[in-house]
Design an enzyme around this catalytic site. Structure first.
Site, mmCIF file in Angstrom:
data_model
loop_
_atom_site.group_PDB
_atom_site.id
_atom_site.type_symbol
_atom_site.label_atom_id
_atom_site.label_comp_id
_atom_site.label_asym_id
_atom_site.label_seq_id
_atom_site.Cartn_x
_atom_site.Cartn_y
_atom_site.Cartn_z
ATOM 1 N N VAL A 287 1.208 -1.626 -0.136
ATOM 2 C CA VAL A 287 -0.395 -0.295 -0.257
ATOM 3 C C VAL A 287 1.466 0.715 -0.150
ATOM 4 C CG1 VAL A 287 -1.750 0.937 0.928
ATOM 5 C CG2 VAL A 287 -2.014 -1.043 1.153
ATOM 6 N N ALA A 288 1.416 1.006 0.690
ATOM 7 C CA ALA A 288 2.411 2.445 0.856
ATOM 8 C C ALA A 288 3.444 2.201 -0.154
ATOM 9 C CB ALA A 288 3.876 2.034 1.984
ATOM 10 N N ILE A 290 2.432 2.393 -3.094
ATOM 11 C CA ILE A 290 1.507 2.970 -4.032
ATOM 12 C C ILE A 290 1.283 4.675 -4.233
ATOM 13 C CG2 ILE A 290 -1.056 3.258 -4.414
ATOM 14 C CD1 ILE A 290 -1.276 0.141 -3.582
ATOM 15 N N ASP A 334 -11.270 20.509 -41.378
ATOM 16 C CA ASP A 334 -12.357 21.593 -42.584
ATOM 17 C C ASP A 334 -11.869 22.653 -43.263
ATOM 18 O OD1 ASP A 334 -14.820 21.602 -43.960
ATOM 19 O OD2 ASP A 334 -15.708 22.988 -42.256
#
Length: 621
Positions: A287-288, A290, A334
Site C-alpha cells: 500500500v505504501a 502506491i 475543414d
C-alpha cells in the site's frame, strides 16, 4: 427519430413523382390529421442524442481507471487486512474525490453545450390545409411543403419544387465556399456528390438569395446532418496516450507491490516468523508503494487545462481530451470557415487596358487596388456596376446578402466609391433579376454618356461564358467602343478567365449597354436587350485563408505535426488555398479517396495534403 426512405434517389425523380410517393399536393400541403399521424409514425424533427447514462453509472465510470482501482483495493486492504482504519478511509475518500472532480468538470462542459443548443431554437414556414403557417422546426414531418426565403434556415432535407433565383449556403455540410445556385430539374446518376445535388436542400443550410419551396423527404436523424450526428454518437472513444501510460505505470506498480509482498513473506518465513504477521507487513508495504496522490494531481492539472481552454472559447467535454491535444501527430481540418474566413474577397481585376491585384481580406473596406506603373488607373467606369448591380449591404464588417456580391461592393469601396451614396444618386428604373437559366443580373439607371447625353444604362454581371458570348465591344481608355471581333478578344478574355479559374478564383464578368431614354420600356422583355454588350471587367474572387491559420500551420510543421485539409469544395479551389496556407502533399478527390483500400491509404497517407469533394462519412474513415 426520422423517416426511413430511400432518400439517396430523391434528386433523380420528377417533382410529381416525389409528391405522389409522399402523398402530398404541393399546392395544398398536408392536412392536420395527416400531420398528426406522421408525427406519431416518424417522430419529431430533431437530433437523437446518445442515451444518457444514469448518475450512478457515470460515477462508477470514473473507476474504470486502473489507478482508481488500485487505490480502492489498497484502501480496502488497509481496512480489512492491516487494520489501519485511518489510511484505509483516506484512500477510499481519495478515489471518491477524484471521481467527483471528474464528474463536476464533465457536467460543466455538458451544461455549456446544452445552453448553446437552447439558443438555437428555429421555426419553419409550411403549407398545411392550403394555408401557410409558422411552426416549431421540430414539428416538420416528411411530406410537408416547406417555404423559405433569403435569411431563413432550412429545417429539413427535401426535394425543391420552386427555386426562384434561390441560392443556399451549404458550407457546413459540403464545404462549398460560395452559396449554391439551386434548380428543380431532376439529376440523373446513382452516385451524385452531395454538393452537386442542386435540386435538393438540406437541414441547417442557410438561404442567401431568392425564395424556394420543397417537399420534405427526410427529418431528424434521417437527414444528412442526422447521419453525421449518428456517426458521432457511434464513434468508439479510445484511451488517450496519458491514460495508456498511467495504466502501464499502474500495472508496473501493482506487480512491484505484489513482488514486495511475496518477498517479505518468503524472507520472514525463512526466519521463522508467523505468516499472518508477515502478510500484514507485506500488505502495508504494498500500500505504501502506491502513489496515492497521482490521480488527484493528474485530475487537478487536466481541470486547470480545461479552464484555460474555456477562457479561449474552447469547450472540452472530457478531461482526458486535454492531454490528447498535447500528443497530436496529425490534424485533419475543414477548409471553409476554419482555414479560411468564409468571406468572399476580390483578388484580381482585369479590364481591357490593364490588370490589377487587390489587397485586404473579408468585408473590411481597408485595402488597395494595385497596378503596374503606367497602366490606366481610371477605374470608376469598371467599379460602378459593382456598386449598382448588387443587392448586398455592408453593416460594418458584417454582410447582409450574397457573399459574392459582398466581394464586389467591398472592391468598389476600396476603389473610392461610396456604395450607399452611389445607389441613392443612381436609383434603379428597371431590373432583370438573376436566374439560373440565363446566369446574369442587370440593373438599369438614368445616367449620362461621355458626350454628356442622357441615357438609360444597363449594368450587367454574370457568368464569364454567358457575358463574353453576348459582348460585342469593349471600352478603351478614351471611351471609344472597340469591336471585340477585330482583336479576337473573345478568345483572349476566355483565356484570362481560364487562367484565373486555375488559380482557384471564382470569376464574374461586368458589362454595360446604353439605351435611348425615350425608346426604353422598363416593362419590356429585358432579357432580349442583353445583346451587343460592352465588356468592362473580369473579377476574380476567393474565400481567402486566415492569416492566423497560416501561422498555426507553420507552427504545427515546426512541432512535427502534419496538417491536412478535408473539404467538400472543388479540388482546384482547395489545392490553391492549400498552397497559400503552406500545406504539403498532393490533392485528391473524395471519389479517389473512397476507392482506396485501407492498405493503399496507409501507404500513401503521408503524401496526401488535401482531400476535396468529400462526403461527410469520408471524414470519419
Amino acid at each position: 427519430m426520422g423517416v426511413k426512405m430511400s432518400t439517396k434517389t430523391w434528386y433523380q425523380k420528377e417533382i410529381s413523382e416525389v409528391a405522389q410517393q409522399l402523398g402530398v399536393d404541393p399546392a395544398v400541403g398536408l392536412s392536420s390529421s395527416e400531420v398528426k399521424q406522421r408525427l406519431e409514425k416518424y417522430g419529431r424533427n430533431q437530433m437523437a442524442a446518445a442515451p444518457e447514462p444514469p448518475a450512478w453509472r457515470k460515477f462508477l465510470a470514473q473507476y474504470k481507471d486502473f489507478m482508481q482501482i488500485i487505490l480502492l483495493v489498497a484502501g480496502l486492504a488497509s481496512l480489512i487486512l492491516v487494520g489501519d482504519v485511518g489510511t484505509g478511509v483516506v484512500l477510499i475518500l481519495l478515489t471518491v474525490f477524484n471521481a467527483i472532480m471528474g464528474l463536476h468538470q464533465e457536467a460543466k462542459a455538458e451544461a455549456s453545450l446544452s445552453a448553446l443548443q437552447d439558443m438555437l431554437k428555429v421555426t419553419a414556414r409550411v403549407r398545411r390545409n392550403g394555408e401557410v403557417v409558422e411552426i416549431d422546426a421540430d414539428e416538420v414531418v416528411p411530406g410537408d411543403i416547406l417555404l423559405f426565403e433569403a435569411g431563413d434556415k432550412v429545417t429539413a432535407d427535401g426535394r425543391l419544387t420552386i427555386a426562384a433565383t434561390l441560392e443556399i449556403e451549404e458550407a457546413a455540410l459540403t464545404g462549398e465556399s460560395t452559396p449554391v445556385l439551386k434548380d428543380t430539374v431532376p439529376i440523373p446518376g446513382e452516385d451524385v456528390a452531395l454538393g452537386d445535388r442542386i435540386n435538393m436542400a438540406y437541414m441547417n443550410s442557410s438561404v442567401t438569395r431568392g425564395r424556394g419551396e420543397m417537399i420534405v423527404t427526410a427529418t431528424g436523424m434521417e437527414t444528412e446532418v442526422g447521419h453525421i450526428a449518428d456517426m458521432l454518437n457511434t464513434t468508439v472513444t479510445e484511451k488517450t496516450p496519458l491514460q495508456k501510460q498511467l495504466d502501464s505505470l499502474t500495472v508496473i506498480i501493482a506487480i512491484m507491490a505484489g513482488l514486495a509482498l511475496v518477498l517479505v513473506v518468503l524472507m520472514g518465513l525463512r526466519q521463522g516468523q508467523e505468516f499472518s504477521d508477515l502478510f500484514i507487513v507485506g500488505v502495508a508495504l504494498a500500500v505504501a508503494a502506491i502513489p496515492t496522490g497521482l490521480p488527484a494531481v493528474v485530475t487537478t492539472l487536466l481541470s486547470y487545462g480545461t479552464s484555460e481552454l474555456a477562457k479561449r472559447k474552447a469547450i472540452v467535454k472530457r478531461l482526458p481530451s486535454v492531454e490528447t491535444l498535447g500528443s497530436t501527430s496529425a490534424i485533419c481540418s475543414d477548409k471553409t470557415g476554419t482555414l479560411t474566413l468564409n468571406k468572399m474577397t476580390a483578388r484580381e481585376l482585369v479590364v481591357p487596358d490593364g490588370r490589377f491585384t487587390i489587397t485586404g481580406e473579408g468585408y473590411d473596406t481597408q485595402g488597395q487596388i494595385k497596378r503596374i506603373g503606367g497602366q490606366n488607373d481610371r477605374l470608376d467606369p469598371y467599379l460602378l456596376p459593382m456598386a449598382l448591380c448588387t443587392d448586398a449591404v455592408l453593416d460594418g464588417q458584417s454582410l447582409v446578402g450574397d457573399p459574392t456580391e459582398g466581394a464586389l461592393i467591398v472592391l468598389a469601396e476600396k476603389g473610392g466609391i461610396d456604395v450607399n451614396l452611389t445607389r441613392e444618386t443612381y436609383p434603379r428604373v428597371a431590373e432583370l433579376p438573376f436566374d439560373s437559366d440565363y446566369k446574369m443580373m442587370a440593373t438599369f439607371h438614368h445616367m449620362q454618356n461621355r458626350a454628356g447625353q442622357p441615357v438609360i444604362r444597363a449594368y450587367i454581371k454574370g457568368a464569364p461564358d454567358v457575358i463574353i458570348a453576348r459582348a460585342a465591344y469593349y471600352e478603351a481608355v478614351s471611351g471609344e467602343l472597340i469591336p471585340m471581333a477585330d482583336h479576337e478578344s473573345h478568345e483572349k478574355m476566355m483565356a484570362i478567365n481560364d487562367e484565373m479559374a486555375r488559380k482557384g478564383l471564382r470569376v464574374l464578368v461586368m458589362a454595360q449597354r446604353d439605351f435611348d431614354p425615350d425608346a426604353f420600356d422598363p416593362n419590356a422583355n429585358l432579357l432580349e436587350l442583353m445583346t451587343d454588350l460592352t465588356l468592362l471587367a473580369l473579377v476574380g474572387m476567393v474565400d481567402p485563408p486566415r492569416a492566423e491559420a497560416r501561422d498555426a500551420i507553420a507552427e504545427c510543421k515546426s512541432a512535427g505535426i502534419q496538417v491536412r485539409m478535408i473539404t467538400g469544395d472543388h479540388v482546384v479551389t482547395a489545392a490553391a488555398i492549400a498552397h497559400e496556407l503552406g500545406l504539403d502533399g498532393r490533392a485528391i478527390t473524395g471519389a479517389e479517396f473512397a476507392a482506396m483500400t485501407d492498405e493503399q491509404l496507409s501507404a500513401e497517407l503521408d503524401e496526401i495534403g488535401v482531400i476535396a469533394r468529400v462526403a461527410p462519412e469520408d471524414k470519419v474513415r
